[in-house]
Design an enzyme around this catalytic site. Structure first.
Site, PDB file in Angstrom:
ATOM      1  CB  SER A  82     -86.385 -38.238 -42.344  1.00 23.60           C
ATOM      2  OG  SER A  82     -86.714 -38.543 -41.119  1.00 23.60           O
ATOM      3  CB  ALA A  83     -81.828 -40.174 -39.565  1.00 23.44           C
ATOM      4  CD  GLN A 127     -89.765 -42.668 -48.263  1.00 26.38           C
ATOM      5  OE1 GLN A 127     -89.390 -43.919 -48.331  1.00 26.38           O
ATOM      6  NE2 GLN A 127     -90.691 -42.694 -47.268  1.00 26.38           N
ATOM      7  N   GLY A 150     -88.008 -35.174 -40.879  1.00 25.07           N
ATOM      8  CA  GLY A 150     -88.287 -34.681 -42.373  1.00 25.07           C
ATOM      9  C   GLY A 150     -89.413 -33.527 -42.321  1.00 25.07           C
ATOM     10  CB  THR A 151     -92.338 -32.951 -40.578  1.00 25.75           C
ATOM     11  OG1 THR A 151     -93.221 -34.188 -41.155  1.00 25.75           O
ATOM     12  CG2 THR A 151     -93.484 -31.923 -40.730  1.00 25.75           C
ATOM     13  CB  CYS A 183    -103.585 -44.049 -42.170  1.00 25.48           C
ATOM     14  SG  CYS A 183    -104.280 -44.504 -40.626  1.00 25.48           S
ATOM     15  CB  THR A 237     -79.885 -27.956 -26.857  1.00 26.28           C
ATOM     16  OG1 THR A 237     -79.491 -26.807 -26.100  1.00 26.28           O
ATOM     17  CG2 THR A 237     -78.513 -29.018 -26.363  1.00 26.28           C
ATOM     18  CG  ASN A 248     -94.583 -41.027 -49.569  1.00 20.96           C
ATOM     19  OD1 ASN A 248     -94.672 -40.012 -50.254  1.00 20.96           O
ATOM     20  ND2 ASN A 248     -95.778 -41.047 -48.822  1.00 20.96           N
TER      21      ASN A 248
END
Length: 389
Positions: free
Chosen positions: A202-203, A182, A74-75, A328, A241, A154
């Site tokens: 994001s998986a 999310q 995701g980032t 955090c 790759t 999130n």
């Protein structure tokens, strides 16, 4: 002898357990050699697995297959989308400003490839939704820029009016990015209905492997400049790759999430039970965003006088994993920027806990949480039981 309980995981918004179908698919793929860019039989087999997964991910978000580019998560997906430099119908376009909401994920708050001076922060209302009038005022009569808003938060699960935001972007000639990390697997995603030029996924949020994500464009004629260059992989949109096993697991999880037609109602029922139970223990419980549309799986709540960090540790000692509503980083707990943007007072924000559920959550898990919560309250601050709402 004290009864032993199995570990309970209620932190799906941080990362969901790997689905068996995704694990099995990854193990199958890991057993075979082959670079997806090679033209021999082994390479073609790897390429076929990548393209099968691309089709599966495209179906999850209502996109065209060729619109999906696989990245490392995701980032990286957000960094790729948050670019001032785009191609539109083959012509280069430079976007002057990034307009982002005040409650975005840290990977968007940093601004991606936009300089700090080129970012405009759009406020949210007390429920955490983007103030549409403020957004329209900010983007009206300006040079083309990029609007970035997450589909669902999130921390609180609050769902943004992304179709309305997309309409504003389109009306004023701006590009539109939706962070759907999310949202994927938890609500319907429709790139066209949202008028989103690009969405990011994001998986691992819905049961796929960690370390794999996707950038999905509405049209391959309108794309952000690549972040990772150096090769022609992913149709020249992301060099390097391909991680074939992770991509295959991503595809399997996407299909499983899409087929879970009844799970949202089951999870919604568990959330309703959870929130009713929280209020029965402490009438003063605050549930953030409760009066607006939220993800079925997310409950972010606080009880005044019960610090989130202490409660989180108490649950952890009972083998129950939940999350603080705070950010955090490097072991330091800080006040959530999301709750601060919603106008939540700092003392209350420091009490925020997040329970997030998913494909493997059971009613028994919620029952165990509700069994422990009054004991934890009595240990940490028994007076909270008697505080008025």
């Amino acid at each position: 002898m004290a009864r032993r309980f199995d570990p309970i995981y209620l932190d799906y918004n941080a990362g969901a357990p790997l689905r068996p179908c995704a694990r099995d698919r990854m193990i199958e793929v890991l057993g075979d050699p082959g670079n997806a860019s090679s033209v021999h039989a082994h390479g073609r087999k790897a390429r076929g697995r990548v393209e099968d997964a691309r089709e599966q991910v495209a179906r999850l978000c209502g996109a065209r297959t060729r619109a999906v580019t696989f990245v490392s998560g995701g980032t990286e997906a957000n960094m790729t989308a948050l670019s001032p430099s785009w191609q539109d119908q083959g012509a280069p376009v430079y976007l002057d400003k990034l307009f982002r909401s005040a409650v975005e994920h840290p990977s968007v708050v940093t601004g991606g490839r936009f300089a700090v001076a080129d970012q405009v922060v759009i406020p949210v209302d007390p429920h955490g939704r983007v103030q549409l009038k403020a957004l329209e005022a900010a983007v009206k009569d300006t040079e083309p820029g990029l609007i970035s808003v997450m589909a669902a938060n999130n921390e609180t699960g609050v769902v943004q009016p992304v179709a309305d935001i997309g309409a504003i972007a389109e009306a004023h000639g701006h590009f539109f990015h939706v962070d759907a990390v999310q949202a994927a697997g938890r609500m319907e995603i429709d790139v066209d209905a949202w008028r989103a030029d690009v969405i990011t996924l994001s998986a691992h949020k819905f049961g796929g492997p960690q370390g794999i994500g996707a950038v999905v464009v509405r049209s391959t004629a309108r794309t952000p400049s690549p972040l990772m260059i150096g090769g022609g992989q992913e149709n020249w949109r992301r060099g390097g790759t391909e991680n074939v096993a992770a991509i295959a697991g991503f595809g399997a999880a996407a299909t499983a999430a899409l087929e879970e037609t009844g799970s949202k109602r089951q999870i919604e029922a568990m959330k309703a039970r959870l929130e009713a139970g929280l209020r029965s223990v402490c009438p003063s419980t605050v549930i953030f965003g409760e009066t607006v549309d939220r993800l079925a799986n997310t409950c972010c709540f606080a009880v005044p006088g019960i610090a989130a960090e202490t409660a989180l540790i108490a649950f952890d000692l009972e083998n129950v994993s939940v999350s603080s509503g705070s950010a955090c980083s490097s072991g330091k707990i800080s006040v959530s920027h999301v709750l601060a943007a919603m106008g939540v007072e700092e003392d209350l924000a420091r009490c925020a806990l997040r329970v997030s559920m998913g494909w493997n959550t059971s009613d028994a898990d919620i029952g165990r949480f509700l069994e422990l919560w009054p004991k934890i309250v009595d240990r940490l601050n028994p007076a909270a039981r008697h505080q008025a709402a």
